[in-house]
Design an enzyme around this catalytic site. Structure first.
Site, PDB file in Angstrom:
ATOM      1  N   PHE A 160       0.812  -1.224   0.000  1.00  0.00           N
ATOM      2  CA  PHE A 160       0.000   0.000   0.000  1.00  0.00           C
ATOM      3  C   PHE A 160       0.842   1.270   0.000  1.00  0.00           C
ATOM      4  O   PHE A 160       0.365   2.337  -0.381  1.00  0.00           O
ATOM      5  CB  PHE A 160      -0.973  -0.009   1.190  1.00  0.00           C
ATOM      6  CG  PHE A 160      -0.407   0.472   2.499  1.00  0.00           C
ATOM      7  CD1 PHE A 160      -0.642   1.757   2.962  1.00  0.00           C
ATOM      8  CD2 PHE A 160       0.364  -0.376   3.292  1.00  0.00           C
ATOM      9  CE1 PHE A 160      -0.135   2.194   4.172  1.00  0.00           C
ATOM     10  CE2 PHE A 160       0.869   0.054   4.499  1.00  0.00           C
ATOM     11  CZ  PHE A 160       0.631   1.347   4.947  1.00  0.00           C
ATOM     12  N   LYS A 161       2.109   1.149   0.386  1.00  0.00           N
ATOM     13  CA  LYS A 161       2.965   2.343   0.416  1.00  0.00           C
ATOM     14  C   LYS A 161       3.111   2.961  -0.974  1.00  0.00           C
ATOM     15  O   LYS A 161       3.373   4.151  -1.111  1.00  0.00           O
ATOM     16  CB  LYS A 161       4.348   1.991   0.979  1.00  0.00           C
ATOM     17  CG  LYS A 161       4.333   1.266   2.334  1.00  0.00           C
ATOM     18  CD  LYS A 161       3.886   2.153   3.465  1.00  0.00           C
ATOM     19  CE  LYS A 161       3.653   1.406   4.758  1.00  0.00           C
ATOM     20  NZ  LYS A 161       4.790   1.120   5.569  1.00  0.00           N
TER      21      LYS A 161
END
Length: 497
Positions: free
Chosen positions: A111-112
């Protein structure tokens, strides 16, 4: 009028959005927060028709007000492009009574990527806006995912260098291989003999070292951060909660204005704080469900009102959440302390000197929107196995922590009517061994990591992501390992200062 950002530890320090992004960290170790949360004053019927990129502009333009429309749209279009393997950028998958918001379709399958794909563009634009002459040195600590996503975002970006510290024995084999094989003349990856909290503390110490800042400036450098302490990381994360809600409405899953729950596997508190900001913009969110692993410092905080990091640090199968100092929680503490920098600073000083602080009853009252719980290692594995056997859908260990906590929430509250979005923060391919062990340890125990990758592809009917294919035979380019007290000297050596 421009939205101004204030430091959580000094009421006098006020900056624009671009200055906050450039600095990364405020003075005295404080974090930048918007002085007001802007309203999401767009009709849901309009939001429902928007692409991810259009939603990103709708949300981010309300926070980053000193960026022009052209500047911000250029940043968004450069970030959310073909490096994501799906046009939707963040698809929703319905499985076993919940909606999994897949945030791992970017180039590093975590998700980063959602924020770190855009941060380099925001940072370079901010540097131009503020006539910065120095090269920007991105200094960051990672518990596994931020490191690779930041490295991928900043590799060979002109006018920047990036230095990533990670706990040498505290990340998955795939996570480590992704980082140590990173190409780019401006990249540097260092394993430390310590844990993530020690890496993060070391990085913060360098940020607040005035003497080091002078040495850096003389050499033509200045620090900035790619961690979620940088507001340029946090604002893009608000977008996907708005997008998920709009998509649920567009697909006829919810009515206009219907409240949803959001479940987030939480370590550094940035991802769930973004959901909290979305709620405060006006997004109809009922409960913010904060999911912890066996390092249950946030669960204990929400249960008792005391934040206490004085405990054993446990290495788990969800390493990105193996954190005892949740940096972004400070932004929430500042808010529930009435945006009082002096009060917040007193709490942070207590955390630094005694390892804990206790909020007041009035502050605890303001946390009613949150629900906290945790899953054990055994429960996390059971969730992966159970979901796969029921539906054929495979999730990673961090997402399983979230799903496990959601099951506990349902059991405690019987809130079965509220539609729920679970933030799926990493591809199962990032934690293949833990995932496959959970499904059938006996069967898969003797396989190598890459044999497991191919087996996961077979059982899940999901193609092996390019990010994994790229590291199968990639050469290790970074092999520096240091002690915690050597971090500054390692940085100076890389920069030749």
């Amino acid at each position: 009028m421009d939205l101004i950002y204030a430091s959580t530890r000094n009421a006098e320090e006020k900056v624009t959005a671009s200055q906050a992004i450039l600095k990364g960290l405020a003075g005295e170790g404080g974090l930048f927060v918007p002085t007001a949360i802007p309203a999401l004053d767009i009709d849901l019927d309009d939001l429902a028709k928007m692409t991810y990129q259009e939603t990103a502009y709708a949300v981010m333009s309300r926070f980053l007000t000193d960026f022009t429309e052209e500047e911000l749209k250029n940043c968004i279009n450069a970030a959310y492009d073909s490096k994501f393997d799906t046009e939707e950028i963040a698809p929703l998958v319905s499985a076993d009574g919940a909606y999994y918001l897949e945030l791992f379709h970017g180039s590093t399958i975590a998700f980063k990527d959602m924020a770190l794909s855009i941060l380099p563009h925001l940072l370079i634009t901010a540097a131009r806006k503020n006539q910065v002459k120095n090269d920007i040195v991105i200094l960051t600590a990672t518990s596994g995912d931020t490191g690779k996503a930041a490295l991928a975002g900043f590799a060979d970006v002109k006018g920047t260098k990036i230095i990533v510290f990670y706990p040498k024995h505290g990340v998955s084999p795939i996570q480590e291989k992704q980082m140590v094989t990173q190409k780019g003349e401006n990249t540097f990856v260092v394993g430390i003999n310590g844990n993530f909290d020690q890496a993060q503390t070391g990085v913060k110490k360098m940020f607040s070292d005035a003497k080091l800042a002078k040495v850096m400036d003389a050499a033509g450098y200045q620090f900035s951060s790619a961690n979620s302490i940088n507001i340029g990381r946090l604002v893009p994360q608000i977008v996907y909660y708005v997008y998920a809600y709009a998509k649920l409405y567009a697909n006829g899953e919810i009515k206009k204005g219907e409240k949803i729950n959001v479940v987030v596997p939480t370590g550094n508190f940035g991802n769930i704080l973004a959901a909290f900001y979305a709620k405060n913009m006006g997004l109809p969110i009922a409960k913010l469900i904060c999911a912890s692993n066996e390092n249950r410092v946030l669960y204990d905080f929400f249960s008792t009102g005391t934040y206490d990091k004085n405990r054993e640090f446990i290495l788990t199968s969800s390493p990105s959440m193996d954190i005892l100092i949740s940096s972004n929680l400070e932004r929430l503490i500042y808010r529930i302390a009435g945006n009082d920098a002096a009060k917040n600073e007193a709490f942070m000083k207590a955390l630094s000197s005694e390892g804990k602080y206790e909020i007041t009853a009035e502050m605890k009252e303001q946390l009613k929107d949150f629900y906290g719980n945790y899953t054990t290692e055994a429960e996390t594995a059971e969730v992966i196995k159970d979901l796969y056997e029921k539906t054929g859908y495979v999730i990673d260990t961090h997402t399983a922590v979230a799903a496990g906590v959601y099951h506990k929430y349902l059991k405690e509250t019987n809130d079965t009517d509220t539609k729920t979005v679970i933030a799926s923060t990493a591809s199962p391919y990032k934690f293949t061994r833990s995932v496959m062990d959970a499904i059938d340890k006996e069967k898969y125990d003797s396989m190598t990591d890459f044999e497991l990758v191919d087996e996961l592809s077979r059982i899940s009917n999901v193609k092996v992501p390019q990010a994994i294919e790229d590291i199968r035979s990639a050469k290790v380019l970074h092999d520096t390992v240091c002690e915690v007290d050597e971090m500054e000297s390692v940085v100076k050596k890389f920069l030749n200062i």
